[in-house]
Write an enzyme that holds these catalytic residues in place. Structure first.
Site, short mmCIF file in Angstrom:
data_model
loop_
_atom_site.label_atom_id
_atom_site.label_comp_id
_atom_site.label_asym_id
_atom_site.label_seq_id
_atom_site.Cartn_x
_atom_site.Cartn_y
_atom_site.Cartn_z
NE ARG A 111 9.04 -3.08 8.93
CZ ARG A 111 9.07 -3.75 10.09
NH1 ARG A 111 8.20 -3.51 11.03
NH2 ARG A 111 10.01 -4.66 10.31
CG HIS A 114 9.18 -0.24 15.33
ND1 HIS A 114 9.65 -0.10 14.04
CD2 HIS A 114 8.86 -1.55 15.44
CE1 HIS A 114 9.61 -1.26 13.43
NE2 HIS A 114 9.14 -2.17 14.27
P1 NDP Z 1 3.83 -12.77 6.91
O1 NDP Z 1 4.74 -12.73 5.75
O2 NDP Z 1 3.65 -14.05 7.67
O3 NDP Z 1 2.36 -12.32 6.45
C1 NDP Z 1 2.13 -11.29 5.55
C2 NDP Z 1 0.65 -11.29 5.19
O4 NDP Z 1 0.40 -10.20 4.30
C3 NDP Z 1 0.24 -12.56 4.44
O5 NDP Z 1 -1.06 -12.95 4.82
C4 NDP Z 1 0.24 -12.10 2.98
O6 NDP Z 1 -0.66 -12.80 2.15
C5 NDP Z 1 -0.24 -10.68 3.13
N1 NDP Z 1 0.16 -9.89 1.96
C6 NDP Z 1 1.40 -9.65 1.49
N2 NDP Z 1 1.36 -8.89 0.38
C7 NDP Z 1 0.05 -8.68 0.13
C8 NDP Z 1 -0.65 -7.98 -0.88
N3 NDP Z 1 -0.01 -7.35 -1.87
N4 NDP Z 1 -1.99 -7.96 -0.83
C9 NDP Z 1 -2.66 -8.59 0.17
N5 NDP Z 1 -2.06 -9.28 1.16
C10 NDP Z 1 -0.71 -9.31 1.14
O7 NDP Z 1 4.28 -11.60 7.89
P2 NDP Z 1 4.06 -11.49 9.47
O8 NDP Z 1 2.63 -11.73 9.76
O9 NDP Z 1 5.07 -12.30 10.18
O10 NDP Z 1 4.46 -9.96 9.70
C11 NDP Z 1 3.75 -8.90 9.06
C12 NDP Z 1 4.54 -7.61 9.21
O11 NDP Z 1 4.48 -7.13 10.56
C13 NDP Z 1 6.04 -7.74 8.96
O12 NDP Z 1 6.33 -7.74 7.57
C14 NDP Z 1 6.57 -6.51 9.65
O13 NDP Z 1 6.61 -5.45 8.74
C15 NDP Z 1 5.54 -6.20 10.74
N6 NDP Z 1 6.09 -6.33 12.10
C16 NDP Z 1 6.00 -5.26 12.94
C17 NDP Z 1 6.47 -5.34 14.23
C18 NDP Z 1 6.33 -4.19 15.18
O14 NDP Z 1 6.84 -4.22 16.30
N7 NDP Z 1 5.65 -3.12 14.80
C19 NDP Z 1 7.09 -6.56 14.74
C20 NDP Z 1 7.14 -7.63 13.78
C21 NDP Z 1 6.65 -7.51 12.51
P3 NDP Z 1 -0.49 -14.37 1.85
O15 NDP Z 1 -0.80 -15.05 3.16
O16 NDP Z 1 -1.49 -14.63 0.81
O17 NDP Z 1 0.93 -14.56 1.43
#
Ligand code: NDP
Length: 310
Positions: free
Chosen positions: A225, A273
């Site tokens: 994002r 995007h």
């Molecule tokens: P998930 O919620 O499955 O994973 C998020 C990851 O980020 C987890 O490993 C989480 O840690 C980690 N995380 C969250 N907050 C923190 C923090 N403060 N410090 C360190 N690590 C953190 O999300 P997805 O993998 O499904 O998707 C990720 C993002 O990809 C979405 O939120 C979206 O914004 C983006 N996206 C973009 C697309 C595009 O076309 N460009 C399409 C789809 C999604 P933990 O495992 O410990 O909880």
């Protein structure tokens, strides 16, 4: 009594999802009504995307859950009118698409494709790339998308480090967490992939300080994002050579305004995007499984932690 399901997303998606949802809900043996218009106090579930325009959930007095078609839920996670469970999208097709985008762009950097394909300058200067095993790649965020990308890169033999909020154990990936973990993850990373969600804790995760932790000339891929990156800090790092190149798929303002400096930077690639999108065939199954679970009194899949914002 039938289960009433409101589809609230971009209108163009309705003809695509309507037959898929109808088919899967029928297979699940549910007595349901599905539509784009209901009296709010009759709705049990909302299949939701923010671009459907629905922001006030107050009139939905019988609502059981909101089922997001998007993986990123930053536009709804903080909505105080929403008081029922919110599930986000974890979709096999979306994950596969993201893995392909990440692997493709990592290989572009790793192999130096721009030098050899887009620049036909008549100069014969062999500079072959190292093997993947000698290329350090760091994936920030090891959720549904980050873990899949990290595993795919590891399967290609890249030296992959991943970083997340909580500890992880992923074969072939050095998993780090916490502040010290971030410094260690970035300090070697020649290519950084951002797959964190947009939350208050991840805003400007890449800033002047963290960009300076990277080896000089590192490359950035951001399919996560826009707010994950402090844009001014990135532009300064691109100017100084601290960052060699950035491929950015997401931005604070989308579409990226025509006068934004990113468009004009030779060492920035803007993609609109498109890294990956929810795939209706697989996503409709996920939505229907959650409705089935809700009706059976089973726990929902992929619930959002509203406090953490993802
Ligand atoms: P998930 O919620 O499955 O994973 C998020 C990851 O980020 C987890 O490993 C989480 O840690 C980690 N995380 C969250 N907050 C923190 C923090 N403060 N410090 C360190 N690590 C953190 O999300 P997805 O993998 O499904 O998707 C990720 C993002 O990809 C979405 O939120 C979206 O914004 C983006 N996206 C973009 C697309 C595009 O076309 N460009 C399409 C789809 C999604 P933990 O495992 O410990 O909880």
């Amino acid at each position: 009594m039938s289960v009433n399901i409101l589809f609230s997303a971009r209108p163009a998606l309705w003809p695509i999802y309507e037959p898929l949802l109808t088919s899967y809900l029928s297979e699940a043996g549910l007595d349901f009504r599905l539509g784009t218009e209901f009296a709010p106090d009759q709705v049990d579930y909302i299949v939701y995307a923010p671009n459907g325009g629905l922001l006030d959930f107050t009139p939905f007095t019988r609502l059981k859950a909101v089922l997001s078609l998007w993986a990123g839920v930053e536009k709804i996670a903080g909505n105080e009118t929403l008081t029922v469970p919110l599930a986000r999208m974890v979709d096999h097709g979306l994950t596969q698409g993201m893995t392909e985008w990440v692997v493709g762009h990592v290989l572009r950097y790793h192999l130096g494709m721009d030098r050899h394909i887009t620049v036909q300058d008549g100069i014969w200067a062999p500079d072959p790339p190292p093997l993947a095993a000698d290329r350090h790649v760091c994936v920030l965020g090891l959720g549904a998308l980050g873990e899949a990308a990290a595993r795919a890169l590891s399967a290609l033999n890249f030296d992959v480090t991943g970083w997340s909020r909580s500890p992880k154990d992923i074969p072939g990936v050095t998993c780090l967490h916490g502040e010290d973990g971030l410094r260690a993850a970035l300090s070697q990373a020649e290519i950084v992939v951002l797959l964190l969600p947009d939350t208050p804790a991840t805003t400007n995760m890449l800033n002047a300080e963290t960009l300076a932790m990277l080896p000089q000339g590192a490359c950035i891929l951001n399919p996560g994002r826009g707010p994950l990156i402090d844009d001014d800090a990135l532009l300064a790092a691109l100017n100084s050579g601290q960052i060699g190149h950035a491929t950015l798929d997401v931005f604070r303002v989308e579409p990226l305004p025509a006068d934004h400096p990113y468009w004009a930077y030779p060492n920035v690639t803007v993609t609109p995007h498109i890294a990956s999108e929810t795939r209706p065939v697989t996503a409709a199954q996920v939505v229907c499984e959650n409705i089935r679970r809700g009706e059976a009194g089973e726990p929902y899949l992929h619930l959002v932690n509203r406090e953490l914002g993802y």
